[in-house]
Design an enzyme around this catalytic site. Structure first.
Site, short mmCIF file in Angstrom:
data_model
loop_
_atom_site.label_atom_id
_atom_site.label_comp_id
_atom_site.label_asym_id
_atom_site.label_seq_id
_atom_site.Cartn_x
_atom_site.Cartn_y
_atom_site.Cartn_z
N GLY A 140 9.89 8.21 -3.03
CA GLY A 140 11.16 8.21 -3.73
C GLY A 140 11.74 6.82 -3.69
O GLY A 140 11.04 5.85 -3.37
N TYR A 198 -4.71 -4.07 -10.96
CA TYR A 198 -4.79 -3.81 -9.52
C TYR A 198 -5.59 -4.89 -8.81
O TYR A 198 -6.75 -5.14 -9.13
CB TYR A 198 -5.40 -2.45 -9.26
CG TYR A 198 -4.56 -1.28 -9.75
CD1 TYR A 198 -3.23 -1.45 -10.11
CD2 TYR A 198 -5.11 0.00 -9.88
CE1 TYR A 198 -2.46 -0.38 -10.56
CE2 TYR A 198 -4.35 1.07 -10.32
CZ TYR A 198 -3.02 0.87 -10.67
OH TYR A 198 -2.27 1.93 -11.11
N VAL A 244 8.12 6.47 1.15
CA VAL A 244 7.49 7.77 1.39
C VAL A 244 8.48 8.72 2.05
O VAL A 244 9.13 8.36 3.04
CB VAL A 244 6.23 7.61 2.27
CG1 VAL A 244 5.63 8.97 2.60
CG2 VAL A 244 5.21 6.73 1.58
N PHE A 245 8.61 9.94 1.51
CA PHE A 245 9.57 10.89 2.06
C PHE A 245 8.98 11.77 3.16
O PHE A 245 9.72 12.38 3.93
CB PHE A 245 10.17 11.77 0.96
CG PHE A 245 9.19 12.59 0.17
CD1 PHE A 245 8.64 13.75 0.68
CD2 PHE A 245 8.80 12.20 -1.10
CE1 PHE A 245 7.74 14.51 -0.04
CE2 PHE A 245 7.91 12.95 -1.85
CZ PHE A 245 7.37 14.11 -1.32
N GLY A 302 13.49 5.30 -1.55
CA GLY A 302 13.42 4.63 -0.26
C GLY A 302 12.04 4.57 0.35
O GLY A 302 11.89 4.21 1.53
N SER A 357 2.70 7.95 -7.48
CA SER A 357 3.64 7.94 -6.35
C SER A 357 4.15 9.35 -6.06
O SER A 357 5.36 9.60 -5.98
CB SER A 357 4.81 7.00 -6.62
OG SER A 357 4.40 5.65 -6.58
N PRO A 358 3.24 10.31 -5.85
CA PRO A 358 3.65 11.71 -5.68
C PRO A 358 4.34 12.02 -4.36
O PRO A 358 4.86 13.13 -4.19
CB PRO A 358 2.32 12.47 -5.80
CG PRO A 358 1.31 11.49 -5.31
CD PRO A 358 1.78 10.16 -5.80
#
Length: 310
Positions: free
Chosen positions: A226, A49, A230-231, A228, A222-223
């Site tokens: 998806g 990181y 952030v949902f 594309g 990345s909860p």
């Protein structure tokens, strides 16, 4: 993961430090404070990181320590986790004894601590020699430099291969998981269904069930993303966001808390790794730690995310 010295902790929420590379000391302190006030005591790092910033490898670990200047007592109150195994120039993976040992020593120096609570192998190394990993883990454990070990993005068979030589319990597997990226759950629900994309095995074969059987804690990275991005509030997911908003109103929380609760509600007792550096989003997400979603609500969210239930 056992949390210490906190009145009210949320052990299933982890603050990810991947995005602090270009943050000021004040901004890093603000997100740390928000996490601690929300009951979060575990902080996730990796040697990688910040590698593309002037500080290079271990940059985010270094910034974390520089900004916070934790006392010895403050350090004991938190769980520090880091990862190793990804290298650049050329891009690849290295789980050799030499690389693991050198990386941990540099992480300890960057974080200004004598030990890591948890060390994860960041990505599978096709050239791994389990005996070398075992030798490194044994040495790090004996020296008191690492207290627990795990992996990230590993399949069940890759874990079994490591366990042919590694004697320490592998207590964690950090994998990508969200409402819209859920192959480790969806595949098990649609196995043997020809016309369903979710039936394709992408998890290496029963990763979720394997982890539950063997007492491995899954950590979801990345909860809220998806394919594309952030949902949350995305026009690409109108049905999902409508359901998230409906449940958020019912429970009196932000929609991000419902997205968190969808993961923490699962009986596998998974942990959610938050990637945000916005203090309010940390607090809002952590509010989903113990929300008691019903089975109907859980499956309703799953369907709203576009998954098929036979």
């Amino acid at each position: 993961m056992t949390e210490q010295n906190a009145v009210s902790t949320v052990p299933n929420i982890i603050a990810g430090m991947m995005r602090i590379a270009d943050r000021t000391d004040a901004e890093i302190r603000a997100v740390y404070t928000a996490a601690r006030e929300a009951g979060v005591t575990q902080f996730d790092h990796a040697d990688l990181y910040g590698f593309n910033h002037p500080g290079g490898y271990h940059h985010c670990e270094r910034r974390f320590a520089e900004a916070l200047q934790l006392s010895g007592a403050q350090r004991e109150e938190i769980v520090l986790q880091s990862k190793t195994g990804i290298v650049d120039e050329p891009w690849g993976y290295d789980q050799s004894y030499e690389h693991i040992i050198a990386s941990v020593d540099r992480s300890l120096a960057a974080l200004r601590t004598d030990y890591l609570d948890v060390l994860l192998l960041h990505r599978p190394d096709a050239l791994v020699e389990p005996e070398e990993v075992a030798r490194a883990f044994d040495e790090l454990e004996a020296a008191g430099k690492v207290r627990a070990f795990g992996v990230s993005n590993h399949t069940p068979r890759q874990i079994d291969l490591l366990k042919t030589a590694v004697t320490q319990p592998l207590v964690v597997n950090q994998v990508q998981l969200s409402l819209v990226h859920a192959p480790i759950i969806a595949q098990g629900l649609t196995a043997n269904m020809l016309a369903t994309p979710d039936a394709v095995t992408l998890d290496g074969g029963g990763l979720l069930e394997y982890s539950r059987i063997h007492g491995i804690t899954l950590q979801a990275w990345s909860p809220f993303q998806g394919p594309g991005g952030v949902f949350l509030d995305s026009p690409d997911y109108p049905g999902l966001n409508a359901e998230l908003n409906r449940l958020a109103e019912k429970y009196g929380v932000a929609p991000i808390a419902i997205a968190t609760a969808w993961i923490t509600r699962h009986p596998a007792t998974m942990q959610v790794v938050l990637g945000t550096t916005t203090p309010q989003r940390v607090a809002d997400a952590a509010a989903g730690s113990t929300l008691p979603l019903t089975r109907g609500e859980w499956y309703g969210l799953f369907r709203a995310a576009g998954h098929h239930l036979p």
